[in-house]
Design an enzyme around this catalytic site. Structure first.
Site, PDB file in Angstrom:
ATOM      1  N   GLY A  61       1.452  -3.243  10.685  1.00 49.10           N
ATOM      2  CA  GLY A  61       2.893  -3.376  10.898  1.00 49.10           C
ATOM      3  C   GLY A  61       3.248  -4.851  10.833  1.00 49.10           C
ATOM      4  N   GLU A  62       3.867  -5.340  11.859  1.00 48.01           N
ATOM      5  CA  GLU A  62       4.274  -6.747  11.880  1.00 48.01           C
ATOM      6  C   GLU A  62       3.954  -7.325  13.264  1.00 48.01           C
ATOM      7  OE1 GLU A  62       5.191  -9.008   9.537  1.00 48.01           O
ATOM      8  OE2 GLU A  62       4.912 -10.168  11.360  1.00 48.01           O
ATOM      9  N   SER A  63       2.928  -8.174  13.275  1.00 42.77           N
ATOM     10  CA  SER A  63       2.433  -8.682  14.558  1.00 42.77           C
ATOM     11  C   SER A  63       3.480  -9.485  15.313  1.00 42.77           C
ATOM     12  CB  SER A  63       1.179  -9.534  14.325  1.00 42.77           C
ATOM     13  OG  SER A  63       1.470 -10.615  13.464  1.00 42.77           O
ATOM     14  N   CYS A  93      -5.063  -4.653  10.380  1.00 42.12           N
ATOM     15  CA  CYS A  93      -4.092  -5.592   9.805  1.00 42.12           C
ATOM     16  C   CYS A  93      -3.297  -6.314  10.902  1.00 42.12           C
ATOM     17  CB  CYS A  93      -3.223  -4.861   8.780  1.00 42.12           C
ATOM     18  SG  CYS A  93      -2.484  -6.007   7.611  1.00 42.12           S
ATOM     19  N   ARG A 122      -2.853 -15.430   9.067  1.00 40.30           N
ATOM     20  CA  ARG A 122      -1.852 -14.413   8.686  1.00 40.30           C
ATOM     21  C   ARG A 122      -1.518 -14.538   7.209  1.00 40.30           C
ATOM     22  NH1 ARG A 122       3.422 -14.921  10.710  1.00 40.30           N
ATOM     23  NH2 ARG A 122       3.917 -12.830  10.020  1.00 40.30           N
ATOM     24  N   ILE A 150      -2.357  -5.064   2.675  1.00 40.52           N
ATOM     25  CA  ILE A 150      -0.910  -5.260   2.555  1.00 40.52           C
ATOM     26  C   ILE A 150      -0.516  -6.489   3.395  1.00 40.52           C
ATOM     27  CG2 ILE A 150       1.379  -4.225   2.887  1.00 40.52           C
ATOM     28  CD1 ILE A 150      -0.125  -1.452   2.994  1.00 40.52           C
ATOM     29  N   ARG A 151      -0.217  -7.574   2.720  1.00 39.87           N
ATOM     30  CA  ARG A 151       0.074  -8.830   3.419  1.00 39.87           C
ATOM     31  C   ARG A 151      -0.916  -9.048   4.567  1.00 39.87           C
ATOM     32  NH1 ARG A 151       4.291 -11.607   2.468  1.00 39.87           N
ATOM     33  NH2 ARG A 151       4.783 -12.175   4.604  1.00 39.87           N
ATOM     34  N   HIS A 191      -6.204  -1.373   5.654  1.00 38.58           N
ATOM     35  CA  HIS A 191      -5.609  -0.195   6.308  1.00 38.58           C
ATOM     36  C   HIS A 191      -6.439   1.051   6.037  1.00 38.58           C
ATOM     37  CE1 HIS A 191      -1.591  -1.901   7.317  1.00 38.58           C
ATOM     38  NE2 HIS A 191      -1.901  -2.725   6.338  1.00 38.58           N
ATOM     39  N   GLU A 193      -6.288   3.648   7.500  1.00 38.36           N
ATOM     40  CA  GLU A 193      -5.426   4.820   7.759  1.00 38.36           C
ATOM     41  C   GLU A 193      -4.637   5.229   6.510  1.00 38.36           C
ATOM     42  OE1 GLU A 193      -4.930   1.800   8.736  1.00 38.36           O
ATOM     43  OE2 GLU A 193      -2.806   1.278   8.861  1.00 38.36           O
TER      44      GLU A 193
HETATM   45  N1  GLN Z   1       1.666  -9.670   7.703  1.00 39.40           N
HETATM   46  C1  GLN Z   1       1.714  -8.799   8.851  1.00 39.40           C
HETATM   47  C2  GLN Z   1       1.640  -9.576  10.150  1.00 39.40           C
HETATM   48  O1  GLN Z   1       1.582 -10.734  10.170  1.00 39.40           O
HETATM   49  C3  GLN Z   1       0.611  -7.785   8.802  1.00 39.40           C
HETATM   50  C4  GLN Z   1       0.844  -6.815   7.678  1.00 39.40           C
HETATM   51  C5  GLN Z   1       0.264  -5.466   7.899  1.00 39.40           C
HETATM   52  O2  GLN Z   1      -0.049  -5.053   9.018  1.00 39.40           O
HETATM   53  N2  GLN Z   1       0.197  -4.718   6.836  1.00 39.40           N
HETATM   54  O3  GLN Z   1       1.624  -9.008  11.191  1.00 39.40           O
END
Ligand code: GLN
Length: 211
Positions: A61-63, A93, A122, A150-151, A191, A193
């Site tokens: 997700g997005e930390s 991630c 990150r 993914i990123r 991921h 999942e």
């Molecule tokens: N770039 C996201 C972050 O900094 C992580 C991306 C992801 O969980 N797919 O949290």
């Protein structure tokens, strides 16, 4: 065929309850794959819901949003304490970032739960290769696993007690560490999942059940 549990303890651990941090991220995918890996998977949004958990997952997700929501919902400190006390926890991630003791290229004031003696970078793979996938070796598995990035972060430095489970094996990032384990904590940059297979979740369910 399933073994018949011989005691109440075995019965409980035959299907451990694994909580998924459900304030942000790809929660549903983890719930589904944990169930397929033999766990009783539950969403966790409130501190009280942690009590039932034999293990815990922090999704992708997005930390930078996750830590704020965890603070708002008063989950941050109880979860941090549980992790310190040995709750088996798996981060993917953004979840890896949440478990890292140190973050490079985090936002100003970004906090992590910590517990894993690693430094993560990150969005480490850069803009051109924001998202990619490939097959990589994973410690102890005969066949490669399909890894979706993914990123994603990578692990830039590891403390002495941290074992490497997987590295990128080709391209510019070859050799970069993308999966680690330290005692009851594990994390992947990718991921599992969304990769299709549930082997890495099974690995974690085993860790919860046996360690
Ligand atoms: N770039 C996201 C972050 O900094 C992580 C991306 C992801 O969980 N797919 O949290």
């Amino acid at each position: 065929m399933r073994e018949v549990p011989t005691s109440l303890y075995d019965a409980a651990m035959a299907s451990p309850t694994i909580g998924v941090f459900a304030l942000q991220g790809d929660v549903r995918e983890h719930l589904r794959i944990l169930e397929s890996a033999g766990a009783n998977a539950v969403k966790v949004r409130r501190p009280g819901e942690l009590e039932q958990c034999d293990g815990f997952v922090i999704p992708g997700g997005e930390s930078t949003t996750m830590y704020k929501l965890a603070r708002t919902f008063e989950l941050f400190e109880p979860l941090r304490a549980k992790i310190r006390d040995g709750l088996p926890t798996f981060g993917t991630c953004a979840g890896m970032i949440m478990l890292a003791d140190r973050v490079i290229d985090g936002t100003k004031d970004q906090e992590t739960l910590g517990g894993l003696d690693i430094t993560v970078r990150r969005n480490a793979f850069g803009r051109q290769v924001d998202s990619f996938e490939g097959d990589i070796d994973f410690d102890g598995f005969d066949e490669q696993v399909h890894a979706v990035f993914i990123r994603a972060p990578w692990v830039e430095r590891l403390g002495d007690g941290v074992g490497v489970l997987a590295r990128v094996d080709q391209g510019e990032a070859a050799g970069r560490v993308v999966a680690v384990r330290q005692g009851r904590l594990m994390a992947t940059s990718f991921h599992p999942e969304v990769g299709g297979a549930d082997r890495i979740h099974r690995y974690f369910v085993d860790l919860v059940t046996n360690d």
